[in-house]
Design a protein around this motif. Structure first.
Motif, PDB file in Angstrom:
ATOM      1  N   GLY A  30       0.807  -1.214   0.000  1.00  0.00           N
ATOM      2  CA  GLY A  30       0.000   0.000   0.000  1.00  0.00           C
ATOM      3  C   GLY A  30       0.837   1.260   0.000  1.00  0.00           C
ATOM      4  O   GLY A  30       0.450   2.271  -0.590  1.00  0.00           O
ATOM      5  N   GLY A  31       2.002   1.207   0.650  1.00  0.00           N
ATOM      6  CA  GLY A  31       2.857   2.384   0.702  1.00  0.00           C
ATOM      7  C   GLY A  31       3.534   2.703  -0.616  1.00  0.00           C
ATOM      8  O   GLY A  31       3.754   3.878  -0.944  1.00  0.00           O
ATOM      9  N   LEU A  47       0.200   1.493  10.490  1.00  0.00           N
ATOM     10  CA  LEU A  47      -0.285   2.586   9.642  1.00  0.00           C
ATOM     11  C   LEU A  47       0.766   3.675   9.482  1.00  0.00           C
ATOM     12  O   LEU A  47       0.954   4.213   8.382  1.00  0.00           O
ATOM     13  CB  LEU A  47      -1.570   3.178  10.231  1.00  0.00           C
ATOM     14  N   LEU A  48       1.463   3.993  10.568  1.00  0.00           N
ATOM     15  CA  LEU A  48       2.537   4.986  10.486  1.00  0.00           C
ATOM     16  C   LEU A  48       3.632   4.512   9.539  1.00  0.00           C
ATOM     17  O   LEU A  48       4.190   5.305   8.769  1.00  0.00           O
ATOM     18  CB  LEU A  48       3.104   5.260  11.873  1.00  0.00           C
ATOM     19  N   GLN A  49       3.954   3.237   9.591  1.00  0.00           N
ATOM     20  CA  GLN A  49       4.934   2.688   8.648  1.00  0.00           C
ATOM     21  C   GLN A  49       4.468   2.884   7.211  1.00  0.00           C
ATOM     22  O   GLN A  49       5.263   3.257   6.340  1.00  0.00           O
ATOM     23  CB  GLN A  49       5.152   1.196   8.917  1.00  0.00           C
ATOM     24  N   GLY A  50       3.190   2.619   6.976  1.00  0.00           N
ATOM     25  CA  GLY A  50       2.661   2.805   5.627  1.00  0.00           C
ATOM     26  C   GLY A  50       2.778   4.236   5.152  1.00  0.00           C
ATOM     27  O   GLY A  50       3.150   4.497   3.998  1.00  0.00           O
ATOM     28  N   PHE A  51       2.497   5.193   6.025  1.00  0.00           N
ATOM     29  CA  PHE A  51       2.614   6.599   5.657  1.00  0.00           C
ATOM     30  C   PHE A  51       4.067   6.994   5.396  1.00  0.00           C
ATOM     31  O   PHE A  51       4.354   7.774   4.486  1.00  0.00           O
ATOM     32  CB  PHE A  51       2.017   7.480   6.752  1.00  0.00           C
ATOM     33  N   VAL A  52       4.981   6.469   6.198  1.00  0.00           N
ATOM     34  CA  VAL A  52       6.412   6.754   5.979  1.00  0.00           C
ATOM     35  C   VAL A  52       6.850   6.207   4.620  1.00  0.00           C
ATOM     36  O   VAL A  52       7.526   6.902   3.835  1.00  0.00           O
ATOM     37  CB  VAL A  52       7.271   6.153   7.106  1.00  0.00           C
ATOM     38  N   LEU A  53       6.470   4.976   4.322  1.00  0.00           N
ATOM     39  CA  LEU A  53       6.837   4.375   3.031  1.00  0.00           C
ATOM     40  C   LEU A  53       6.227   5.163   1.872  1.00  0.00           C
ATOM     41  O   LEU A  53       6.866   5.340   0.827  1.00  0.00           O
ATOM     42  CB  LEU A  53       6.371   2.922   2.984  1.00  0.00           C
ATOM     43  N   PHE A  54       5.006   5.629   2.055  1.00  0.00           N
ATOM     44  CA  PHE A  54       4.352   6.393   0.995  1.00  0.00           C
ATOM     45  C   PHE A  54       5.086   7.694   0.723  1.00  0.00           C
ATOM     46  O   PHE A  54       5.274   8.090  -0.439  1.00  0.00           O
ATOM     47  CB  PHE A  54       2.899   6.673   1.387  1.00  0.00           C
ATOM     48  N   ILE A  63       8.275   8.247   1.315  1.00  0.00           N
ATOM     49  CA  ILE A  63       9.519   7.865   0.634  1.00  0.00           C
ATOM     50  C   ILE A  63       9.237   7.635  -0.841  1.00  0.00           C
ATOM     51  O   ILE A  63      10.020   8.044  -1.719  1.00  0.00           O
ATOM     52  CB  ILE A  63      10.117   6.609   1.281  1.00  0.00           C
ATOM     53  N   GLY A  64       8.105   6.993  -1.117  1.00  0.00           N
ATOM     54  CA  GLY A  64       7.718   6.758  -2.506  1.00  0.00           C
ATOM     55  C   GLY A  64       7.499   8.049  -3.266  1.00  0.00           C
ATOM     56  O   GLY A  64       7.889   8.181  -4.432  1.00  0.00           O
TER      57      GLY A  64
END
Length: 257
Positions: free
Chosen positions: A28-29, A119-126, A128-129
């Motif tokens: 998802g990220g 969820l915070l991990q997903g936002f961080v990865l997003f 970065i993306g």
């Protein structure tokens, strides 16, 4: 108490390694950024001009968040929250969890904390993306590096609003997933409410729908109706009230197996 919570959190975190939740966070990220990066590379001849544009990061960020907030974010939150919460139902291990020397409050808060960290991990990865959408062509293909500086502070502010916007989804999915053994009930309810929220997006009273707030953020809606109330204030109230209700229902539930 702190040691018990950390032990419970660690235990809940280890359970995510045996579920699809972690993979959903990664997918998802990076999915939307990878699609947008592919679209930029497909129009390679435009990259030098785009990368020197002062609004490059704003354009990339707005496009990425628009796609993310209207589809992947709410659906991802629904799936991740339900997967993490219903681990014991799927493995029939609630009785084992409740025999451990930890309170129901610790179990409840540890599970919720794990969901929030994912969820915070997903936002961080997003984020970065998003950065890679603009920077990756310059790193690997000789295109000029973006002239504008990456707006880190602005990015954090926008991300914060989207995090708050999806909190009502977390709270309601958490409540439903703790109450029902059947995995399809919270998932079906979540998808149904998401579709209803999208239908109600332009309704003046659409703010009563708990799944609508990330879409409000994407649309730049900063007030509710004719008032000066920020929709995210109501989103925070939704989250707080629903989490309290979910906690009370959980500790009073007679059959916790």
């Amino acid at each position: 108490m702190k040691t018990l919570f950390l032990s419970s959190f660690r235990s809940e975190w280890l359970k995510t390694r045996r579920s699809a939740a972690s993979w959903l966070v990664i997918a998802g990220g990076f999915l939307i950024p990878l699609i947008l990066l592919g679209a930029r590379l497909y129009q390679f001849e435009k990259l030098p001009t785009e990368n020197i544009h002062p609004q490059l990061w704003l354009n990339i960020s707005q496009r990425a968040w628009q796609y993310m907030s209207m589809l992947l974010l709410p659906m991802g939150v629904i799936l991740i929250t339900s997967l993490v919460t219903q681990t014991e139902f799927r493995n029939n291990t609630w009785k084992q969890v409740h025999t451990l020397p930890q309170s129901l409050t610790t179990i409840f808060t540890a599970k919720l904390a794990v969901i929030m960290v994912l969820l915070l991990q997903g936002f961080v990865l997003f984020n970065i993306g998003i950065y890679l959408i603009g920077a990756a062509p310059a790193l690997f293909s000789g295109v000029p590096y973006p002239a504008a500086e990456f707006p880190l502070q602005k990015s954090m502010q926008v991300t914060g609003r989207y995090i708050i916007g999806c909190l009502p989804i977390v709270a309601l999915q958490f409540l439903l997933s703790l109450q029902y053994r059947n995995f399809l009930i919270p998932i079906g309810a979540g998808f149904g409410l998401y579709i209803a929220s999208m239908i109600a997006l332009n309704w003046k009273h659409g703010y009563i729908m708990p799944y609508i707030y990330s879409a409000y953020t994407s649309a730049g809606r900063n007030t509710i109706g004719n008032s000066n109330t920020d929709p995210l204030v109501l989103a925070s109230a939704y989250f707080t009230g629903t989490i309290i209700l979910g906690y009370l229902l959980y500790i009073q539930k007679k059959d916790k197996a």
